[in-house]
Scaffold this motif. Structure first.
Motif, PDB file in Angstrom:
ATOM      1  N   ASP A  13      -0.326  -3.129  -9.287  1.00 26.47           N
ATOM      2  CA  ASP A  13      -0.606  -3.561  -7.911  1.00 26.47           C
ATOM      3  C   ASP A  13       0.422  -2.964  -6.953  1.00 26.47           C
ATOM      4  OD1 ASP A  13      -2.898  -5.059  -7.802  1.00 26.47           O
ATOM      5  OD2 ASP A  13      -1.911  -6.951  -8.240  1.00 26.47           O
ATOM      6  N   ARG A  16      -0.019   0.854  -6.595  1.00 27.97           N
ATOM      7  CA  ARG A  16      -1.205   1.159  -5.801  1.00 27.97           C
ATOM      8  C   ARG A  16      -0.936   0.945  -4.308  1.00 27.97           C
ATOM      9  NH1 ARG A  16      -6.172  -2.396  -7.291  1.00 27.97           N
ATOM     10  NH2 ARG A  16      -4.706  -3.983  -6.602  1.00 27.97           N
ATOM     11  N   PHE A  65      -2.494   7.360  -7.349  1.00 20.84           N
ATOM     12  CA  PHE A  65      -3.573   6.460  -6.941  1.00 20.84           C
ATOM     13  C   PHE A  65      -4.798   6.619  -7.832  1.00 20.84           C
ATOM     14  CE2 PHE A  65      -7.517   5.682  -4.725  1.00 20.84           C
ATOM     15  CZ  PHE A  65      -7.346   4.388  -4.270  1.00 20.84           C
ATOM     16  N   ILE A  68      -4.450   5.115 -11.365  1.00 16.65           N
ATOM     17  CA  ILE A  68      -4.592   3.659 -11.338  1.00 16.65           C
ATOM     18  C   ILE A  68      -6.030   3.266 -11.029  1.00 16.65           C
ATOM     19  CG2 ILE A  68      -3.836   1.554 -10.171  1.00 16.65           C
ATOM     20  CD1 ILE A  68      -1.113   2.856  -9.831  1.00 16.65           C
ATOM     21  N   ALA A  69      -6.701   4.048 -10.191  1.00 17.53           N
ATOM     22  CA  ALA A  69      -8.107   3.774  -9.880  1.00 17.53           C
ATOM     23  C   ALA A  69      -8.958   3.850 -11.143  1.00 17.53           C
ATOM     24  CB  ALA A  69      -8.619   4.759  -8.838  1.00 17.53           C
ATOM     25  N   ALA A 404      -8.847   0.039  -6.395  1.00 17.20           N
ATOM     26  CA  ALA A 404      -8.764   1.049  -7.434  1.00 17.20           C
ATOM     27  C   ALA A 404      -9.376   0.550  -8.709  1.00 17.20           C
ATOM     28  CB  ALA A 404      -7.302   1.434  -7.676  1.00 17.20           C
TER      29      ALA A 404
END
Length: 404
Positions: A13, A16, A65, A68-69, A404
């Motif tokens: 979290d 991101r 990003f 993690i997505a 994500a």
């Protein structure tokens, strides 16, 4: 092991939200870049510090990003099933793109008109008409990442379905899992992940080295470099989530990865230092070296930052959680605010660090205020964050279902 369905991966979290908020710092730096005009608004003061900031942030933030997505995307699919996954992605990704893209574009155009009036004393009477909008000339602006996610999600669902159909015994799946374990645990993992990205960069002879990965913000069809770099990151994150606790392996060498990332970034920067931002590297040997260093920096930054977050930020923090929730809204609305402040401060008799700080502060403060008043406790919060927080919400454990 993978957290229970009611737990959150607080470190992811944080990363991101960090990656999205760095977008504000990245775009705010562009008016201060040395050399010829590289942004809509160019300040009277320029700084090499801003050049280093621009160059470094663009290397890693979107790869982090998209990894993690991919990780959260598969996690969501496992928890909600195919139908629930599709409904959630339409609500959280497609709907915000459709709703906010026209508003953001309108804001950007308004600032462009204001800037033109400020610099030219009015709108030119014989200004050329705006370019026609086509699939290869579509102003996605900074919201391009939502469009790319909408391409990646169905691609992964199709590959997943084909894999289950053709690999009924699971032999290929086990081989893939073994490869992902090797890439995650091995010291050469970032090098191997960087190799196809370096090749994609090298295959573009007119590569603008300062820009690195050309973001697909002006086309509905991502270019080969962006498709390679972000597709690999998303797929790696998706496959990483298949194995319980494997992501914790990132904590083993996070300091080494960050040291290598800093070194590779510095070496790549020195190759382009002092050259115009749109310049190409003409020497083939230097270009090959730059592409290798740039791609290595991408993946060592990614491994290092995620590993450091898992090491130090795994506990719950109400402040980090709030910022992570707010980061989606902040990123959506920030570009018109950043540009307007850059126009306003362009000729102000202030040192560039003060101007840069004012642009950041003037963007983040209203974005956070509007998030609290207009988003977090309203239906917009339900749309962007998956839930609407009551004004007097009781503490509760939330499931991990971010953008994500």
């Amino acid at each position: 092991m993978t957290p229970a369905p009611t737990e959150r991966l607080h470190a992811l979290d944080a990363v991101r939200g960090f990656a999205l908020l760095l977008g504000v710092a990245f775009h705010a730096s562009m008016s201060f870049l040395p050399g010829p005009q590289a942004w809509i608004v160019m300040d009277e003061q320029r700084s090499e510090v801003m050049a280093v900031t621009f160059f470094t942030l663009h290397i890693f933030r979107m790869t982090v990003f998209f990894l993690i997505a991919g990780y959260f995307g598969r996690l969501l699919l496992e928890r909600r099933g195919g139908g629930g996954f599709i409904v959630d992605r339409l609500k959280r990704i497609a709907a915000p793109l459709a709703i906010f893209w026209p508003m953001v574009l309108t804001g950007i155009i308004a600032v462009l008109v204001w800037n033109t009036i400020e610099t030219m004393g009015g709108i030119p009477k014989n200004a050329p008409p705006p370019p026609a909008i086509t699939p290869t000339a579509f102003p996605l602006t900074h919201l391009w990442f939502l469009w790319v996610l909408l391409l990646l999600y169905p691609a992964m669902l199709i590959l997943r379905g084909v894999g289950k159909l053709l690999d009924r015994g699971g032999h290929v799946a086990r081989l893939v899992d073994g490869l992902i374990r090797f890439l995650t645990h091995s010291i050469v993992g970032p090098v191997l992940l960087a190799a196809p990205v370096a090749l994609a960069l090298w295959l573009k002879p007119d590569l603008m080295a300062w820009v690195g990965i050309p973001t697909p913000d002006q086309s509905l069809i991502p270019g080969p470099i962006a498709a390679t770099a972000y597709g690999i990151a998303f797929t790696f994150g998706w496959l990483l989530q298949r194995q319980d606790g494997l992501i914790q392996a990132f904590t083993r060498r996070w300091a080494l990865h960050l040291l290598v990332a800093i070194g590779a970034t510095a070496a790549a920067y020195l190759m382009v230092r002092g050259t115009p931002i749109f310049a190409r590297i003409s020497d083939e040997g230097m270009r090959a070296g730059f592409c290798a260093l740039y791609a290595l920096a991408i993946w060592t930054w990614t491994f290092g930052l995620i590993g450091a977050a898992l090491t130090f930020l795994s506990g719950h923090s109400p402040v980090r959680r709030y910022i992570a929730d707010a980061s989606y809204w902040i990123y959506i609305v920030h570009i018109p605010l950043v540009m307007a402040l850059q126009v306003l401060l362009r000729d102000a008799p202030l040192a560039w660090p003060i101007k840069y700080g004012l642009v950041l502060l003037g963007t983040l403060v209203p974005a956070l205020i509007t998030y609290e008043l207009l988003v977090r406790h309203t239906h917009l919060g339900w749309l962007l964050n998956g839930r609407r927080i009551p004004w007097r919400a009781k503490p509760q454990v939330q499931t991990q279902e971010g953008i994500a």
